[in-house]
Design a protein around this motif. Structure first.
Motif, PDB file in Angstrom:
ATOM      1  N   LEU A  79     -55.028 -12.457 -37.771  1.00  0.00           N
ATOM      2  CA  LEU A  79     -54.008 -11.613 -38.226  1.00  0.00           C
ATOM      3  C   LEU A  79     -52.681 -11.650 -37.286  1.00  0.00           C
ATOM      4  O   LEU A  79     -52.884 -11.485 -36.075  1.00  0.00           O
ATOM      5  CB  LEU A  79     -54.411  -9.838 -38.216  1.00  0.00           C
ATOM      6  CG  LEU A  79     -53.318  -8.895 -38.304  1.00  0.00           C
ATOM      7  CD1 LEU A  79     -52.667  -9.067 -39.754  1.00  0.00           C
ATOM      8  CD2 LEU A  79     -53.781  -7.635 -38.174  1.00  0.00           C
ATOM      9  N   LYS A  80     -51.662 -12.176 -37.887  1.00  0.00           N
ATOM     10  CA  LYS A  80     -50.400 -12.223 -36.994  1.00  0.00           C
ATOM     11  C   LYS A  80     -49.685 -10.629 -37.292  1.00  0.00           C
ATOM     12  O   LYS A  80     -49.274 -10.565 -38.137  1.00  0.00           O
ATOM     13  CB  LYS A  80     -49.466 -13.360 -37.320  1.00  0.00           C
ATOM     14  CG  LYS A  80     -48.501 -13.463 -36.769  1.00  0.00           C
ATOM     15  CD  LYS A  80     -47.557 -14.685 -37.114  1.00  0.00           C
ATOM     16  CE  LYS A  80     -46.382 -14.960 -36.124  1.00  0.00           C
ATOM     17  NZ  LYS A  80     -45.362 -15.942 -36.825  1.00  0.00           N
ATOM     18  N   VAL A  81     -49.664 -10.190 -36.234  1.00  0.00           N
ATOM     19  CA  VAL A  81     -49.186  -8.717 -36.385  1.00  0.00           C
ATOM     20  C   VAL A  81     -47.329  -8.727 -36.485  1.00  0.00           C
ATOM     21  O   VAL A  81     -47.040  -9.612 -35.927  1.00  0.00           O
ATOM     22  CB  VAL A  81     -49.362  -8.028 -34.995  1.00  0.00           C
ATOM     23  CG1 VAL A  81     -48.892  -6.629 -35.173  1.00  0.00           C
ATOM     24  CG2 VAL A  81     -51.041  -7.765 -34.746  1.00  0.00           C
ATOM     25  N   ALA A  82     -47.204  -7.810 -37.050  1.00  0.00           N
ATOM     26  CA  ALA A  82     -45.766  -7.851 -37.659  1.00  0.00           C
ATOM     27  C   ALA A  82     -44.814  -7.241 -36.539  1.00  0.00           C
ATOM     28  O   ALA A  82     -45.364  -6.396 -35.725  1.00  0.00           O
ATOM     29  CB  ALA A  82     -45.378  -7.026 -38.958  1.00  0.00           C
ATOM     30  N   LYS A  83     -43.768  -7.570 -36.390  1.00  0.00           N
ATOM     31  CA  LYS A  83     -42.781  -6.898 -35.084  1.00  0.00           C
ATOM     32  C   LYS A  83     -42.593  -5.225 -35.332  1.00  0.00           C
ATOM     33  O   LYS A  83     -42.733  -4.527 -34.363  1.00  0.00           O
ATOM     34  CB  LYS A  83     -41.410  -7.440 -35.109  1.00  0.00           C
ATOM     35  CG  LYS A  83     -40.483  -6.928 -34.031  1.00  0.00           C
ATOM     36  CD  LYS A  83     -39.057  -7.669 -33.992  1.00  0.00           C
ATOM     37  CE  LYS A  83     -38.297  -7.442 -32.708  1.00  0.00           C
ATOM     38  NZ  LYS A  83     -38.398  -6.287 -32.238  1.00  0.00           N
ATOM     39  N   ALA A  84     -42.660  -5.136 -36.461  1.00  0.00           N
ATOM     40  CA  ALA A  84     -42.542  -3.463 -36.694  1.00  0.00           C
ATOM     41  C   ALA A  84     -43.638  -2.886 -36.321  1.00  0.00           C
ATOM     42  O   ALA A  84     -43.425  -1.785 -35.645  1.00  0.00           O
ATOM     43  CB  ALA A  84     -42.443  -3.156 -38.221  1.00  0.00           C
ATOM     44  N   LEU A  85     -44.830  -3.313 -36.409  1.00  0.00           N
ATOM     45  CA  LEU A  85     -46.132  -2.510 -35.847  1.00  0.00           C
ATOM     46  C   LEU A  85     -46.088  -2.790 -34.215  1.00  0.00           C
ATOM     47  O   LEU A  85     -46.498  -1.662 -33.596  1.00  0.00           O
ATOM     48  CB  LEU A  85     -47.471  -3.243 -36.440  1.00  0.00           C
ATOM     49  CG  LEU A  85     -48.678  -2.754 -36.251  1.00  0.00           C
ATOM     50  CD1 LEU A  85     -48.744  -1.412 -36.578  1.00  0.00           C
ATOM     51  CD2 LEU A  85     -49.693  -3.611 -36.728  1.00  0.00           C
ATOM     52  N   LYS A  86     -45.928  -3.893 -33.924  1.00  0.00           N
ATOM     53  CA  LYS A  86     -45.758  -4.111 -32.422  1.00  0.00           C
ATOM     54  C   LYS A  86     -44.764  -3.007 -31.966  1.00  0.00           C
ATOM     55  O   LYS A  86     -45.363  -2.407 -30.873  1.00  0.00           O
ATOM     56  CB  LYS A  86     -45.203  -5.487 -31.991  1.00  0.00           C
ATOM     57  CG  LYS A  86     -46.309  -6.634 -32.272  1.00  0.00           C
ATOM     58  CD  LYS A  86     -45.723  -7.578 -31.659  1.00  0.00           C
ATOM     59  CE  LYS A  86     -46.424  -8.989 -32.139  1.00  0.00           C
ATOM     60  NZ  LYS A  86     -45.912 -10.194 -31.775  1.00  0.00           N
ATOM     61  N   ASP A  87     -43.692  -2.855 -32.330  1.00  0.00           N
ATOM     62  CA  ASP A  87     -42.553  -1.918 -31.874  1.00  0.00           C
ATOM     63  C   ASP A  87     -43.093  -0.424 -32.092  1.00  0.00           C
ATOM     64  O   ASP A  87     -43.075   0.182 -31.097  1.00  0.00           O
ATOM     65  CB  ASP A  87     -41.350  -2.115 -32.621  1.00  0.00           C
ATOM     66  CG  ASP A  87     -40.645  -3.330 -32.241  1.00  0.00           C
ATOM     67  OD1 ASP A  87     -41.095  -3.705 -31.261  1.00  0.00           O
ATOM     68  OD2 ASP A  87     -39.999  -3.893 -33.052  1.00  0.00           O
ATOM     69  N   ALA A  88     -43.614  -0.112 -33.084  1.00  0.00           N
ATOM     70  CA  ALA A  88     -44.426   1.007 -33.283  1.00  0.00           C
ATOM     71  C   ALA A  88     -45.344   1.639 -32.365  1.00  0.00           C
ATOM     72  O   ALA A  88     -45.552   2.778 -32.065  1.00  0.00           O
ATOM     73  CB  ALA A  88     -44.871   1.245 -34.643  1.00  0.00           C
ATOM     74  N   VAL A  89     -46.298   0.688 -31.970  1.00  0.00           N
ATOM     75  CA  VAL A  89     -47.378   0.956 -30.806  1.00  0.00           C
ATOM     76  C   VAL A  89     -46.809   1.093 -29.595  1.00  0.00           C
ATOM     77  O   VAL A  89     -47.477   2.092 -28.783  1.00  0.00           O
ATOM     78  CB  VAL A  89     -48.489  -0.306 -31.089  1.00  0.00           C
ATOM     79  CG1 VAL A  89     -49.384  -0.293 -29.983  1.00  0.00           C
ATOM     80  CG2 VAL A  89     -49.151  -0.116 -32.457  1.00  0.00           C
ATOM     81  N   GLU A  90     -45.603   0.405 -29.134  1.00  0.00           N
ATOM     82  CA  GLU A  90     -45.154   0.569 -27.879  1.00  0.00           C
ATOM     83  C   GLU A  90     -44.807   1.922 -27.545  1.00  0.00           C
ATOM     84  O   GLU A  90     -44.652   2.652 -27.538  1.00  0.00           O
ATOM     85  CB  GLU A  90     -43.967  -0.520 -27.554  1.00  0.00           C
ATOM     86  CG  GLU A  90     -44.598  -1.936 -27.483  1.00  0.00           C
ATOM     87  CD  GLU A  90     -43.580  -2.903 -27.235  1.00  0.00           C
ATOM     88  OE1 GLU A  90     -42.181  -2.365 -27.073  1.00  0.00           O
ATOM     89  OE2 GLU A  90     -43.897  -4.132 -27.170  1.00  0.00           O
TER      90      GLU A  90
END
Length: 90
Positions: A79-90
């Protein structure tokens, strides 16, 4: 979060019944699995892209005996995680 909890959240957010939310979750899972089996990339917006990667053949070592073992080439899901998900987790 386990399957039951996930179905409950999907039902509440979408207005579906628990039964329909469970069917929707099963359908999404089946589509992802079938796509990966066919060697396709499956993208879920704002979540990421599922794909199949090939792990090269290599030599390993048996930890009990120390004997060298040939490990065959293997296809693995990734799974290559989307930028939107990365930003939401931060």
């Amino acid at each position: 979060m386990n399957r039951k909890e996930l179905v409950t959240v999907i039902a509440k957010r979408s207005g579906l019944s628990q039964k329909d939310a469970g069917k929707a979750l099963e359908a999404i899972t089946a589509v992802v699995v079938d796509g990966l089996k066919a060697g396709e990339r499956v993208a879920i917006p704002n979540v990421g892209t599922f794909e199949v990667r090939t792990r090269a053949a290599r030599e390993g070592r048996n930890p009990r005996t120390g004997e060298q073992v040939k490990i065959p080439e293997k296809r693995i899901p990734a799974l290559k995680v989307a930028k939107a998900l990365k930003d939401a987790v931060e």
